[in-house]
Design an enzyme around this catalytic site. Structure first.
Site, mmCIF file in Angstrom:
data_model
loop_
_atom_site.group_PDB
_atom_site.id
_atom_site.type_symbol
_atom_site.label_atom_id
_atom_site.label_comp_id
_atom_site.label_asym_id
_atom_site.label_seq_id
_atom_site.Cartn_x
_atom_site.Cartn_y
_atom_site.Cartn_z
ATOM 1 N N HIS A 299 0.637 -1.356 -0.198
ATOM 2 C CA HIS A 299 -0.006 0.009 -0.095
ATOM 3 C C HIS A 299 0.868 1.343 0.087
ATOM 4 O O HIS A 299 0.376 2.354 -0.056
ATOM 5 C CB HIS A 299 -0.836 -0.108 1.268
ATOM 6 C CG HIS A 299 -1.983 0.806 1.221
ATOM 7 N ND1 HIS A 299 -2.105 1.917 2.056
ATOM 8 C CD2 HIS A 299 -3.222 0.721 0.287
ATOM 9 C CE1 HIS A 299 -3.548 2.672 1.714
ATOM 10 N NE2 HIS A 299 -3.829 1.947 0.760
ATOM 11 N N HIS A 527 -8.542 11.467 0.494
ATOM 12 C CA HIS A 527 -7.880 10.081 0.307
ATOM 13 C C HIS A 527 -6.445 10.261 1.159
ATOM 14 O O HIS A 527 -5.549 9.233 1.269
ATOM 15 C CB HIS A 527 -7.506 9.926 -1.367
ATOM 16 C CG HIS A 527 -6.942 8.737 -1.277
ATOM 17 N ND1 HIS A 527 -5.749 8.429 -1.342
ATOM 18 C CD2 HIS A 527 -7.603 7.112 -1.346
ATOM 19 C CE1 HIS A 527 -5.374 6.738 -1.617
ATOM 20 N NE2 HIS A 527 -6.827 6.347 -1.638
#
Length: 677
Positions: A299, A527
């Site tokens: 990630h 985000h």
């Protein structure tokens, strides 16, 4: 030009409930002809023409509206709502509301011209100082009158013709206040980012928000795009991310085609990797790090760019896809570092943390020919060749595994705990609150959240006593935030948390609102992932990271706290108050050599210490500080807790109230290449 014209009025953007929309700019109406159209909107809509309406404003305060585009406009005036068709005209008076498309794109007209409208005074008004003074007083008066009829959520900011009528909310820590405590204010200033400028030599000391399409220009002050980052004569590029859209990436950053060696480290599915192999240029290599524990991901979001002069390290929060770099609230930090004079140069915390992290990725090794060096093997050890002694941040990373012994404090929240425990902070941060802000919520329990909060509360005050536990708030978008965002419900696909994770009872006391008026990003869904400890607008520390709030990202202690289990790869940068009095100013892309930069103290007692604040900090007492570093924290501090009407967003619920595009949820959303998604 507007700078030499007389302002007659303003069009103030409104939400559907007639609350002022602070994420959009006011439109100034000047004496003479004015045009309003698609470029004035925060969201592109082809139903709005580029020249949708024209407004002719006179010195006597009268204004005429003409519909220039083919679509009708709604005018709310005198308690009535009437249609004005193409090429029709109507009189516009103070307080009228215009709907550029019926039910959409609402603007309230505030007339300010009549209070200084005299031909005899025109020459005086055209003088900049006098014009600003007169218009400011006039606009303030009009906004106060309008507030009786319309609930305004915007604060009125000084210097942009706006002032706040009510006192700012003061946040006072239970701890004793030091003599350097700032005037306590809440972050209510509209357009605070308008004044945010980052000198080239200070870029590495802060982070920047990424540019969002469709926002007013002031909201993108000092923001960055991907071409601002990947620029110049890059010899080797390592791009680390979770999602990668090759087609968009190559079109958004054509410079990538010129780089001799590109390694993409990703977390995509096997099917996507097959597509990469077919579509990639011959000099590109793809690598998916191993995931030894189920339900983990790669990630981390970073770039390592090697130049003839050095290396650029970039840590950010955006996937390599269109919507992440154009429609979301995102953050990015970068710093350039020179080559070491020789391989025997002293290492640093930053170097050790970076190289250890890269070793765990098990990057595929390849050979690159570099000017003045020759052929070198590009691997984790290669990055020891650069001098990171000027690093302004600490790296906080996660790698999957069961970490014990000396590795227990090397990764995840235990790494953060270890770093903070070795830092001394001002006494004002004793028992001060915490903020957790992210875009995906894992399956949490109260026990783990307490464990996590212990790490976030670590550190000591100047007298070596522990700071003590801080009370956290979780900033998370509501359903209404998503519905009214610049993407509508489609934004919810990037806030991927199910109802079973979001609607746990114990979380209710933590929820706080995403409120970003001061950076113009109320409608650009976050985000970005950040964690911080604060007192008023002062920050003890601030973390920008890829890590969401989950055990997989941060790790969970096991076996009587002797083992930390982490599932995913993550990477973040931690901003700390510094005691360094000088440093090196260096860039891989300018034409200057390495230059030493002396930090000048603002007082005799400065001692080289720095202070971290938000953009909304006012009235700093910097007696004990050589420098105040402003970080563009994209949400209001202190955060506003949810009201009883607020519902936290979860992406697997059904929402039948239509969004700004007339859509309901669930809705199929294309994340790749289709720029209209």
């Amino acid at each position: 030009m507007s700078g030499s014209r007389v302002m007659i009025g303003l069009l103030v953007p409104l939400k559907r409930n007639l609350v002022a929309d602070c994420s959009a700019s006011n439109i100034s109406i000047f004496r003479g002809d004015n045009v309003v159209g698609r470029s004035n909107l925060t969201v592109a809509d082809k139903r709005v023409s580029r020249r949708h309406i024209s407004l002719k404003a006179s010195f006597d305060g009268s204004t005429e509206i003409v519909v220039e585009g083919p679509n009708p406009v709604i005018l709310r005036s005198g308690g009535q709502r009437k249609i004005i068709s193409s090429l029709e005209k109507a009189k516009l008076v103070d307080g009228d509301i215009i709907e550029l498309i019926p039910g959409l794109f609402l603007f309230k007209y505030v007339n300010v011209g009549d209070e200084h409208a005299s031909p005899k005074t025109e020459s005086r008004i055209l003088k900049k100082e006098k014009r600003h003074s007169d218009v400011e007083a006039s606009v303030i008066k009009k906004f106060r009158e309008a507030a009786e009829n319309v609930t305004f959520s915007c604060s009125l900011q000084e210097k942009d013709f706006f002032k706040q009528d009510t006192a700012s909310v003061a946040i006072r820590s239970a701890a004793p206040q030091s003599k350097t405590t700032d005037i306590s204010m809440s972050c209510n200033d509209v357009e605070a980012i308008h004044h945010f400028r980052v000198p080239q030599q200070k870029i590495e000391s802060t982070f920047r928000l990424m540019q969002v399409q469709g926002l007013p220009a002031w909201a993108n002050t000092s923001s960055v795009t991907i071409t601002d980052v990947i620029q110049g004569n890059v010899l080797v590029a390592i791009l680390s991310n979770y999602m990668v859209d090759m087609d968009w990436l190559m079109s958004a950053c054509p410079n990538l085609r010129k780089i001799p060696h590109v390694l993409v480290v990703h977390g995509e599915s096997d099917g996507a990797e097959d597509h990469f192999k077919k579509a990639k240029p011959p000099n590109w290599v793809f690598h998916k790090p191993s995931l030894p524990i189920a339900f983990g991901t790669h990630h981390s979001k970073a770039m390592l760019l090697v130049y003839p002069k050095g290396v650029r390290i970039v840590v950010h929060t955006a996937n390599l896809i269109f919507v992440d770099w154009n429609n979301k609230s995102q953050g990015l930090w970068m710093q350039d570092f020179p080559w070491k004079d020789n391989d025997l140069s002293t290492d640093s915390f930053f170097e050790n943390d970076l190289v250890d992290y890269l070793k765990n990725l098990k990057l595929p090794e390849f050979t690159a020919k570099l000017p003045a060096i020759g052929n070198v093997n590009i691997n984790a050890a290669f990055f020891k060749k650069f001098d990171y002694s000027s690093a302004k941040v600490r790296l906080i990373a996660s790698v999957p595994g069961y970490h014990t012994g000396s590795n227990l404090n090397k990764w995840g929240h235990m790494k953060l705990r270890s770093v903070l425990n070795n830092c001394a902070f001002d006494k004002e941060f004793c028992k001060s609150p915490l903020v957790y802000q992210f875009s995906s919520l894992g399956s949490l329990d109260e026990k783990w959240l307490s464990e996590f909060t212990v790490s976030m509360s670590s550190g000591v005050s100047s007298d070596k006593s522990p700071l003590g536990m801080g009370k956290p708030l979780i900033i998370w978008p509501t359903v209404e935030d998503v519905r009214c965002s610049i993407e509508g419900y489609a934004a919810g696909s990037a806030i991927p948390s199910p109802q079973k994770n979001v609607e746990k009872d114990f979380l209710k006391k933590y929820w706080a609102k995403w409120k970003a008026d001061h950076v113009g990003r109320c409608r650009a869904m976050p985000h970005i992932k950040t964690y911080t400890r604060y007192n008023a607008q002062n920050l003890a520390w601030f973390l920008l990271t890829s890590a969401n709030l989950s055990k997989a990202a941060w790790g969970a202690l096991q076996k009587n706290n002797s083992q930390l289990m982490i599932r995913s790869y993550e990477l973040g940068v931690l901003f700390l108050p510094s005691s360094k009095a000088d440093g090196w100013q260096f860039s891989c892309t300018d034409n200057h050599g390495l230059q030493q930069e002396k930090c000048k103290s603002t007082s005799a007692g400065g001692g080289g210490k720095t202070r971290l604040t938000t953009l909304c900090c006012k009235g700093n007492n910097t007696t004990d500080y050589s420098e105040v570093i402003q970080l563009p924290v994209p949400y209001q501090l202190p955060p506003q807790p949810y009201t009883s009407e607020d519902v936290p967003w979860s992406w697997d619920r059904r929402y039948t109230k239509k969004d700004v595009y007339g859509q309901v949820w669930p809705r199929r959303v294309q994340l790749y290449t289709n720029q209209d998604s």
